[in-house]
Write a protein that holds these residues in place. Sequence first.
Motif, PDB file in Angstrom:
ATOM      1  N   GLU A 301       0.818  -1.217   0.000  1.00 40.55           N
ATOM      2  CA  GLU A 301       0.000   0.000   0.000  1.00 40.55           C
ATOM      3  C   GLU A 301       0.855   1.272   0.000  1.00 40.55           C
ATOM      4  O   GLU A 301       0.345   2.352   0.300  1.00 40.55           O
ATOM      5  CB  GLU A 301      -0.919   0.001   1.228  1.00 40.55           C
ATOM      6  CG  GLU A 301      -1.908  -1.154   1.251  1.00 40.55           C
ATOM      7  CD  GLU A 301      -2.691  -1.250   2.551  1.00 40.55           C
ATOM      8  OE1 GLU A 301      -3.812  -1.794   2.531  1.00 40.55           O
ATOM      9  OE2 GLU A 301      -2.178  -0.787   3.598  1.00 40.55           O
ATOM     10  N   GLN A 302       2.108   1.158  -0.366  1.00 38.68           N
ATOM     11  CA  GLN A 302       3.038   2.276  -0.252  1.00 38.68           C
ATOM     12  C   GLN A 302       3.363   2.937  -1.595  1.00 38.68           C
ATOM     13  O   GLN A 302       4.293   3.732  -1.683  1.00 38.68           O
ATOM     14  CB  GLN A 302       4.357   1.795   0.383  1.00 38.68           C
ATOM     15  CG  GLN A 302       4.202   1.235   1.787  1.00 38.68           C
ATOM     16  CD  GLN A 302       4.193   2.315   2.850  1.00 38.68           C
ATOM     17  OE1 GLN A 302       3.721   3.412   2.620  1.00 38.68           O
ATOM     18  NE2 GLN A 302       4.736   2.005   4.009  1.00 38.68           N
ATOM     19  N   THR A 303       2.600   2.642  -2.642  1.00 40.98           N
ATOM     20  CA  THR A 303       2.893   3.234  -3.954  1.00 40.98           C
ATOM     21  C   THR A 303       2.809   4.749  -3.915  1.00 40.98           C
ATOM     22  O   THR A 303       3.670   5.454  -4.452  1.00 40.98           O
ATOM     23  CB  THR A 303       1.933   2.677  -5.017  1.00 40.98           C
ATOM     24  OG1 THR A 303       2.108   1.255  -5.108  1.00 40.98           O
ATOM     25  CG2 THR A 303       2.211   3.297  -6.381  1.00 40.98           C
ATOM     26  N   SER A 304       1.775   5.286  -3.275  1.00 42.45           N
ATOM     27  CA  SER A 304       1.617   6.744  -3.222  1.00 42.45           C
ATOM     28  C   SER A 304       2.752   7.393  -2.442  1.00 42.45           C
ATOM     29  O   SER A 304       3.181   8.505  -2.764  1.00 42.45           O
ATOM     30  CB  SER A 304       0.264   7.103  -2.595  1.00 42.45           C
ATOM     31  OG  SER A 304       0.176   6.595  -1.266  1.00 42.45           O
ATOM     32  N   TYR A 346      10.982   8.746  -0.398  1.00 39.25           N
ATOM     33  CA  TYR A 346      11.100   7.818  -1.531  1.00 39.25           C
ATOM     34  C   TYR A 346      11.648   6.472  -1.086  1.00 39.25           C
ATOM     35  O   TYR A 346      11.173   5.409  -1.514  1.00 39.25           O
ATOM     36  CB  TYR A 346      11.999   8.456  -2.598  1.00 39.25           C
ATOM     37  CG  TYR A 346      12.434   7.526  -3.705  1.00 39.25           C
ATOM     38  CD1 TYR A 346      11.522   6.763  -4.408  1.00 39.25           C
ATOM     39  CD2 TYR A 346      13.785   7.420  -4.046  1.00 39.25           C
ATOM     40  CE1 TYR A 346      11.934   5.907  -5.428  1.00 39.25           C
ATOM     41  CE2 TYR A 346      14.200   6.581  -5.063  1.00 39.25           C
ATOM     42  CZ  TYR A 346      13.278   5.823  -5.746  1.00 39.25           C
ATOM     43  OH  TYR A 346      13.686   4.988  -6.751  1.00 39.25           O
ATOM     44  N   THR A 347      12.637   6.485  -0.191  1.00 38.42           N
ATOM     45  CA  THR A 347      13.247   5.250   0.277  1.00 38.42           C
ATOM     46  C   THR A 347      12.248   4.368   1.004  1.00 38.42           C
ATOM     47  O   THR A 347      12.186   3.152   0.771  1.00 38.42           O
ATOM     48  CB  THR A 347      14.442   5.561   1.200  1.00 38.42           C
ATOM     49  OG1 THR A 347      15.435   6.265   0.456  1.00 38.42           O
ATOM     50  CG2 THR A 347      15.045   4.289   1.764  1.00 38.42           C
ATOM     51  N   VAL A 348      11.453   4.949   1.903  1.00 42.09           N
ATOM     52  CA  VAL A 348      10.458   4.157   2.627  1.00 42.09           C
ATOM     53  C   VAL A 348       9.474   3.513   1.659  1.00 42.09           C
ATOM     54  O   VAL A 348       9.164   2.317   1.747  1.00 42.09           O
ATOM     55  CB  VAL A 348       9.705   5.026   3.655  1.00 42.09           C
ATOM     56  CG1 VAL A 348       8.554   4.234   4.281  1.00 42.09           C
ATOM     57  CG2 VAL A 348      10.656   5.501   4.747  1.00 42.09           C
ATOM     58  N   GLY A 349       8.973   4.313   0.709  1.00 50.92           N
ATOM     59  CA  GLY A 349       8.023   3.774  -0.253  1.00 50.92           C
ATOM     60  C   GLY A 349       8.628   2.677  -1.107  1.00 50.92           C
ATOM     61  O   GLY A 349       8.036   1.604  -1.281  1.00 50.92           O
ATOM     62  N   GLY A 413      14.500  12.476 -14.861  1.00 52.98           N
ATOM     63  CA  GLY A 413      14.348  11.037 -14.729  1.00 52.98           C
ATOM     64  C   GLY A 413      13.443  10.635 -13.577  1.00 52.98           C
ATOM     65  O   GLY A 413      12.630   9.705 -13.703  1.00 52.98           O
ATOM     66  N   LEU A 414      13.535  11.328 -12.447  1.00 54.31           N
ATOM     67  CA  LEU A 414      12.699  10.996 -11.299  1.00 54.31           C
ATOM     68  C   LEU A 414      11.228  11.318 -11.561  1.00 54.31           C
ATOM     69  O   LEU A 414      10.333  10.593 -11.104  1.00 54.31           O
ATOM     70  CB  LEU A 414      13.196  11.738 -10.053  1.00 54.31           C
ATOM     71  CG  LEU A 414      14.542  11.266  -9.510  1.00 54.31           C
ATOM     72  CD1 LEU A 414      14.999  12.146  -8.364  1.00 54.31           C
ATOM     73  CD2 LEU A 414      14.463   9.811  -9.048  1.00 54.31           C
ATOM     74  N   VAL A 415      10.972  12.389 -12.276  1.00 56.08           N
ATOM     75  CA  VAL A 415       9.583  12.705 -12.652  1.00 56.08           C
ATOM     76  C   VAL A 415       9.025  11.598 -13.558  1.00 56.08           C
ATOM     77  O   VAL A 415       7.872  11.167 -13.413  1.00 56.08           O
ATOM     78  CB  VAL A 415       9.502  14.072 -13.345  1.00 56.08           C
ATOM     79  CG1 VAL A 415       8.108  14.304 -13.921  1.00 56.08           C
ATOM     80  CG2 VAL A 415       9.852  15.187 -12.355  1.00 56.08           C
ATOM     81  N   ALA A 416       9.843  11.104 -14.484  1.00 54.18           N
ATOM     82  CA  ALA A 416       9.404  10.016 -15.354  1.00 54.18           C
ATOM     83  C   ALA A 416       9.096   8.753 -14.549  1.00 54.18           C
ATOM     84  O   ALA A 416       8.202   7.979 -14.914  1.00 54.18           O
ATOM     85  CB  ALA A 416      10.470   9.727 -16.405  1.00 54.18           C
ATOM     86  N   CYS A 417       9.809   8.533 -13.437  1.00 61.30           N
ATOM     87  CA  CYS A 417       9.554   7.364 -12.591  1.00 61.30           C
ATOM     88  C   CYS A 417       8.143   7.380 -12.005  1.00 61.30           C
ATOM     89  O   CYS A 417       7.538   6.317 -11.794  1.00 61.30           O
ATOM     90  CB  CYS A 417      10.575   7.302 -11.457  1.00 61.30           C
ATOM     91  SG  CYS A 417      12.209   6.742 -11.967  1.00 61.30           S
ATOM     92  N   ILE A 418       7.635   8.559 -11.718  1.00 62.07           N
ATOM     93  CA  ILE A 418       6.266   8.659 -11.193  1.00 62.07           C
ATOM     94  C   ILE A 418       5.279   8.095 -12.202  1.00 62.07           C
ATOM     95  O   ILE A 418       4.348   7.346 -11.848  1.00 62.07           O
ATOM     96  CB  ILE A 418       5.928  10.121 -10.856  1.00 62.07           C
ATOM     97  CG1 ILE A 418       6.861  10.648  -9.753  1.00 62.07           C
ATOM     98  CG2 ILE A 418       4.460  10.250 -10.418  1.00 62.07           C
ATOM     99  CD1 ILE A 418       6.685  12.118  -9.457  1.00 62.07           C
ATOM    100  N   LEU A 419       5.463   8.428 -13.468  1.00 59.83           N
ATOM    101  CA  LEU A 419       4.570   7.932 -14.521  1.00 59.83           C
ATOM    102  C   LEU A 419       4.690   6.421 -14.669  1.00 59.83           C
ATOM    103  O   LEU A 419       3.689   5.722 -14.880  1.00 59.83           O
ATOM    104  CB  LEU A 419       4.902   8.629 -15.840  1.00 59.83           C
ATOM    105  CG  LEU A 419       4.839  10.167 -15.829  1.00 59.83           C
ATOM    106  CD1 LEU A 419       5.250  10.730 -17.183  1.00 59.83           C
ATOM    107  CD2 LEU A 419       3.434  10.635 -15.451  1.00 59.83           C
ATOM    108  N   ILE A 420       5.913   5.901 -14.546  1.00 56.63           N
ATOM    109  CA  ILE A 420       6.109   4.456 -14.675  1.00 56.63           C
ATOM    110  C   ILE A 420       5.472   3.706 -13.516  1.00 56.63           C
ATOM    111  O   ILE A 420       4.826   2.661 -13.697  1.00 56.63           O
ATOM    112  CB  ILE A 420       7.614   4.137 -14.762  1.00 56.63           C
ATOM    113  CG1 ILE A 420       8.211   4.718 -16.041  1.00 56.63           C
ATOM    114  CG2 ILE A 420       7.859   2.634 -14.687  1.00 56.63           C
ATOM    115  CD1 ILE A 420       9.720   4.649 -16.113  1.00 56.63           C
TER     116      ILE A 420
END
Length: 448
Positions: A301-304, A346-349, A413-420
């Motif tokens: 449940e940690q995607t967000s 980010y690390t926790v998620g 690159g990190l912004v693109a990770c959100i979309l992925i």
Amino acid sequence: MDAKEQRLNVPRTLKLGTFHIGSSFIDLLTSGVLNRVLITDLALAATPVALLSALRYLLAPLSIWAGYRSDLRPAGTLRRLPFIWGGRLPMLLSLPILPFVTGLLAADPSSLLGWGLALFAFLIYGVGTLISGATYLSLVRDSAPPARRGQALAIVQVFLVISFPVAGVIYGRLMPVYDQASFWRLVLIGMTVAFAFIAFALWRAERPAETPVDADPTPPEPFLPLLRQMWSDQRARWFFLFLALGAVSAFAQDAVLEPFGGDVFGLDNGQTTRFNAYWGVGVVISLLGTVYFTRHRAAHEQTSVAMVGLAFTALPLFLLGMIAITEWQALLIPVLFMFGLGFGVYTVGAVSLLAAMTTERHAAAYLGLWSMTQLLFRGLGIFAGGAVRDVALWASGSYTIAYASVFMLEAIGLVACILILQRVDVPGFVRGESRPLGATATLAAADG
């Protein structure tokens, strides 16, 4: 399983977490101190130095093999510890080679013996990292009940991010200005501290009779068919892409952050070594806060949480690019602190999602795959950071533009990770774990 069995054994988890204190004292010598000495103090090009740092990650497939082999260890034997010690001891033994490397390259920057010893040290170091990394995560996972595995992995991660800034401050005070004698002393102290904490963490950390309660007694799949089975799941492929791009984007500055402080702002070795402390404090605060506020969430449940962390890690990297261009030094430390805040969330998620994207029967194999992905692409990111810095410096003749290019590309690159990450159905993966394999996976397994 009753309520007591569902409870996390916190003292045991905290003891396991001290392993990361030792790891941080090892890693900072190679990823921080040595990079700064070679690039800034010895004025070597960043690209070959970054390639050395990245080299150990390019052997990352070893982590899947080590995880797979530890999963196959029979009941009544130690499953994880032989691989963990088999990796950490070579890592420690590679460290005394580093002062010989700096001494040879200081006398002759093109010394084949110097570069050859550097290559040898990083190969030993890399093999040790890969053999022990995934199996350590598996040991932590095995120690926690299913509902608390993400929490256990997050707790041990706290030790890693806390100890990095502490190690940075200690190393900065021990060697404020580089000289060969000080570097020797630094390496020997780092080795001693690292061994003490690793030995403490692993002492009686695993019992021979300890096996997962719900272990599957059926014969294991051969290695290559198992990999094809894992890869056949589209959710696993999207998760792989998320981890890969995230690792490249989050660590491209790893080899150039401290040289950035020296080249753009003229800071000395002691000041740039403390960069790890500035962003590390931010990581500790946000990581502890995030663990606390998400403690009732299951790992899947940690995607967000991971998405929020990605956004708040990308922003300070963009600001670092602006600071490089404007040379506005007053904002440097606050932005490094902001970077740590975002990176902690980010690390926790991400660590929680790592725990979720596994199966009971092949826990170490899955964790080996995810560890391999992070390590391999972290290495590529480190190399890319050095290469982008050198290419941009050659094209522009400006240190400010060279370092800004690295930071800006990381933010994108990190912004693109959100979309992925939006494409990864982690809850669906967890729900489907106990179901029979689909046709594609069955064919993949039968093909071997």
